[in-house]
Design an enzyme around this catalytic site. Structure first.
Site, PDB file in Angstrom:
ATOM      1  N   PRO A  60      50.215  58.987  81.392  1.00  9.74           N
ATOM      2  CA  PRO A  60      51.044  60.157  81.689  1.00  9.74           C
ATOM      3  C   PRO A  60      52.252  59.751  82.526  1.00  9.74           C
ATOM      4  O   PRO A  60      52.120  59.001  83.494  1.00  9.74           O
ATOM      5  CB  PRO A  60      50.100  61.061  82.491  1.00  9.74           C
ATOM      6  CG  PRO A  60      49.108  60.121  83.108  1.00  9.74           C
ATOM      7  CD  PRO A  60      48.934  59.011  82.114  1.00  9.74           C
ATOM      8  N   MET A  61      53.429  60.252  82.155  1.00 12.25           N
ATOM      9  CA  MET A  61      54.651  59.974  82.915  1.00 12.25           C
ATOM     10  C   MET A  61      55.457  61.259  83.037  1.00 12.25           C
ATOM     11  O   MET A  61      55.714  61.938  82.036  1.00 12.25           O
ATOM     12  CB  MET A  61      55.480  58.884  82.230  1.00 12.25           C
ATOM     13  CG  MET A  61      54.825  57.507  82.264  1.00 12.25           C
ATOM     14  SD  MET A  61      55.796  56.253  81.400  1.00 12.25           S
ATOM     15  CE  MET A  61      55.404  56.679  79.685  1.00 12.25           C
TER      16      MET A  61
ATOM     17  N   CYS B   4      49.548  60.174  91.590  1.00 11.09           N
ATOM     18  CA  CYS B   4      50.995  60.288  91.794  1.00 11.09           C
ATOM     19  C   CYS B   4      51.338  59.995  93.258  1.00 11.09           C
ATOM     20  O   CYS B   4      50.802  60.633  94.167  1.00 11.09           O
ATOM     21  CB  CYS B   4      51.491  61.679  91.415  1.00 11.09           C
ATOM     22  SG  CYS B   4      53.276  61.881  91.657  1.00 11.09           S
TER      23      CYS B   4
ATOM     24  N   LYS C 298      42.575  60.476  86.955  1.00  6.22           N
ATOM     25  CA  LYS C 298      43.404  59.272  87.050  1.00  6.22           C
ATOM     26  C   LYS C 298      43.706  59.043  88.518  1.00  6.22           C
ATOM     27  O   LYS C 298      44.232  59.938  89.196  1.00  6.22           O
ATOM     28  CB  LYS C 298      44.703  59.401  86.246  1.00  6.22           C
ATOM     29  CG  LYS C 298      45.479  58.079  86.180  1.00  6.22           C
ATOM     30  CD  LYS C 298      46.615  58.142  85.165  1.00  6.22           C
ATOM     31  CE  LYS C 298      47.193  56.744  84.908  1.00  6.22           C
ATOM     32  NZ  LYS C 298      47.908  56.187  86.048  1.00  6.22           N
TER      33      LYS C 298
ATOM     34  N   GLY D 271      48.512  49.398  84.658  1.00  3.97           N
ATOM     35  CA  GLY D 271      49.447  48.773  85.580  1.00  3.97           C
ATOM     36  C   GLY D 271      50.064  47.502  85.042  1.00  3.97           C
ATOM     37  O   GLY D 271      49.343  46.560  84.712  1.00  3.97           O
ATOM     38  N   ASP D 272      51.378  47.476  84.918  1.00  8.38           N
ATOM     39  CA  ASP D 272      52.148  46.267  84.586  1.00  8.38           C
ATOM     40  C   ASP D 272      51.855  45.672  83.209  1.00  8.38           C
ATOM     41  O   ASP D 272      52.091  44.476  82.996  1.00  8.38           O
ATOM     42  CB  ASP D 272      51.924  45.177  85.645  1.00  8.38           C
ATOM     43  CG  ASP D 272      52.439  45.575  87.013  1.00  8.38           C
ATOM     44  OD1 ASP D 272      53.171  46.582  87.092  1.00  8.38           O
ATOM     45  OD2 ASP D 272      52.091  44.908  87.995  1.00  8.38           O
TER      46      ASP D 272
ATOM     47  N   GLY E  34      52.170  52.558  80.325  1.00  2.00           N
ATOM     48  CA  GLY E  34      53.147  53.553  80.744  1.00  2.00           C
ATOM     49  C   GLY E  34      54.566  53.124  80.470  1.00  2.00           C
ATOM     50  O   GLY E  34      55.175  53.497  79.472  1.00  2.00           O
TER      51      GLY E  34
END
Length: 365
Positions: A40-41, A128, A167, A229-230, A252
């Site tokens: 999610p972004m 977030c 999350k 992540g990354d 993401g």
């Protein structure tokens, strides 16, 4: 439902070839078409973008974070964020907020929207790091007091008859790495799975995600776990898939610059094809159609289209000149014409993205 343009036979063959190599997975009671999911972004994962990524190989997607209070106040803009395209089939609606009953009421409303979606779940945003979310007690601020989470989860879950997921981050800061404690509480309250971003809240998006820590948590096998992540390139994804104890991976920022990353992650050295500039043009043209169908305001379409096009063409030759021309374009028609000319002239050029350079470190949900 709108009849959208089809991809060319050449592009569709590449998509079908690589999609056929995916294996479906089950995370708790929720099924996905592959173990590679779209993260999610904020302001990005609207229905048009999610649908595009699902059609380009994502095994499932999660919406941008949606305020529980905006839902409960019946704010039109917020309710629009819950919209699911009829063609989407593996979608989580992510909510954020600090009050358990407000979250429960919003979760029930989200559940009752779009009842015909084949696979749908509600996801709680507990990761977030953005100040305006955290300062009110939402997002990663929820990690600070795990003793309150049992009631928080149970209050929300009792209002739902679809799955509930979370999350999170590894912790609030380096002195409070408490993801395992949070996951144990979540398991007790019937949460289906957990996605973990490999940074603390205080890290934001700086430094590197701690995959060593993520793998240690995955080995505990408390709940089905998604690592995040990354994972910015298909090479990074392939290498992680070879060694991970996570049941799935969540991408993401990577898909923003490589819309084919979910597919390329299944590509082998024996494959004698790559995704070309013309393929990117076809994807942009379809995304444009989805936006026209979803958005009411031309200005919104133009802004969304521009930023996504600039991300998608990153790594191609002469992209700086193209980017400058893009932001001088007067309207959507000119934007698409400039894009078509640029990508057509590139021929069979391949992308070269420097993944050591910072990209979108300011936060996106």
């Amino acid at each position: 439902m709108t009849n959208y343009r089809t991809f060319s036979p050449s592009l569709q063959h590449k998509i079908d070839t690589l999609k056929a190599r995916r294996e479906s997975i089950q995370l708790g009671s929720i099924g996905f078409d592959s173990p590679l999911l779209l993260a999610p972004m904020s302001s990005i994962c609207t229905a048009p973008y999610r649908l595009l990524m699902e059609q380009l190989g994502a095994g499932g997607t999660v919406s941008e974070l949606v305020s529980c209070h905006g839902i409960n106040y019946k704010n039109d803009k917020t309710i629009k964020m819950l919209e699911i395209h009829p063609l989407e089939k593996n979608i989580g609606l992510q909510l954020f907020g600090e009050d358990p009953q407000a979250m429960a009421d919003a979760a029930k409303f989200a559940q009752d929207c779009n009842p015909d979606t084949p696979t749908k779940f509600v996801d709680i945003n507990m990761g977030c790091p953005v100040r305006k979310v955290v300062s009110k007690g939402g997002g990663s601020a929820l990690l600070k007091e795990p003793v309150k989470l049992g009631k928080f989860f149970s209050t929300i879950k009792k209002e739902l008859n679809i799955p509930l997921t979370i999350k999170i981050r590894t912790g609030w800061d380096s002195d409070s790495i408490n993801a395992p404690e949070v996951i144990h509480i979540a398991k007790e309250e019937g949460i289906e799975f957990v996605a973990i971003h490999g940074r603390t809240r205080t890290q934001g998006y700086s430094g590197l995600a701690s995959w060593e820590l993520l793998e240690d948590i995955a080995k505990l096998k408390i709940l089905p776990m998604i690592g995040n992540g990354d994972l910015h390139s298909s090479y990074m994804v392939k290498e992680r898939m070879k060694q991970t104890d996570c049941q799935a991976l969540m991408l993401g920022r990577g898909p923003l610059r490589d819309p084919f990353i979910f597919l390329d992650s299944y590509k082998t050295d024996e494959d004698n094809f790559h995704f070309t500039p013309t393929d990117h043009l076809e994807v942009i043209e379809r995304f444009h159609e989805y936006l026209e169908d979803y958005c009411d305001r031309e200005r919104t379409i133009l802004i969304t289209l521009r930023k996504n096009i600039v991300w998608m063409v990153a790594g191609y030759p002469n992209v700086t000149h193209f980017r400058n021309a893009m932001f001088r374009a007067a309207d959507i028609k000119e934007t698409m014409a400039i894009t078509k000319e640029f990508l057509t002239e590139l021929g069979e050029s391949k992308k070269q993205i420097d993944h050591t350079q910072t990209f979108m470190a300011g936060g996106h949900g």
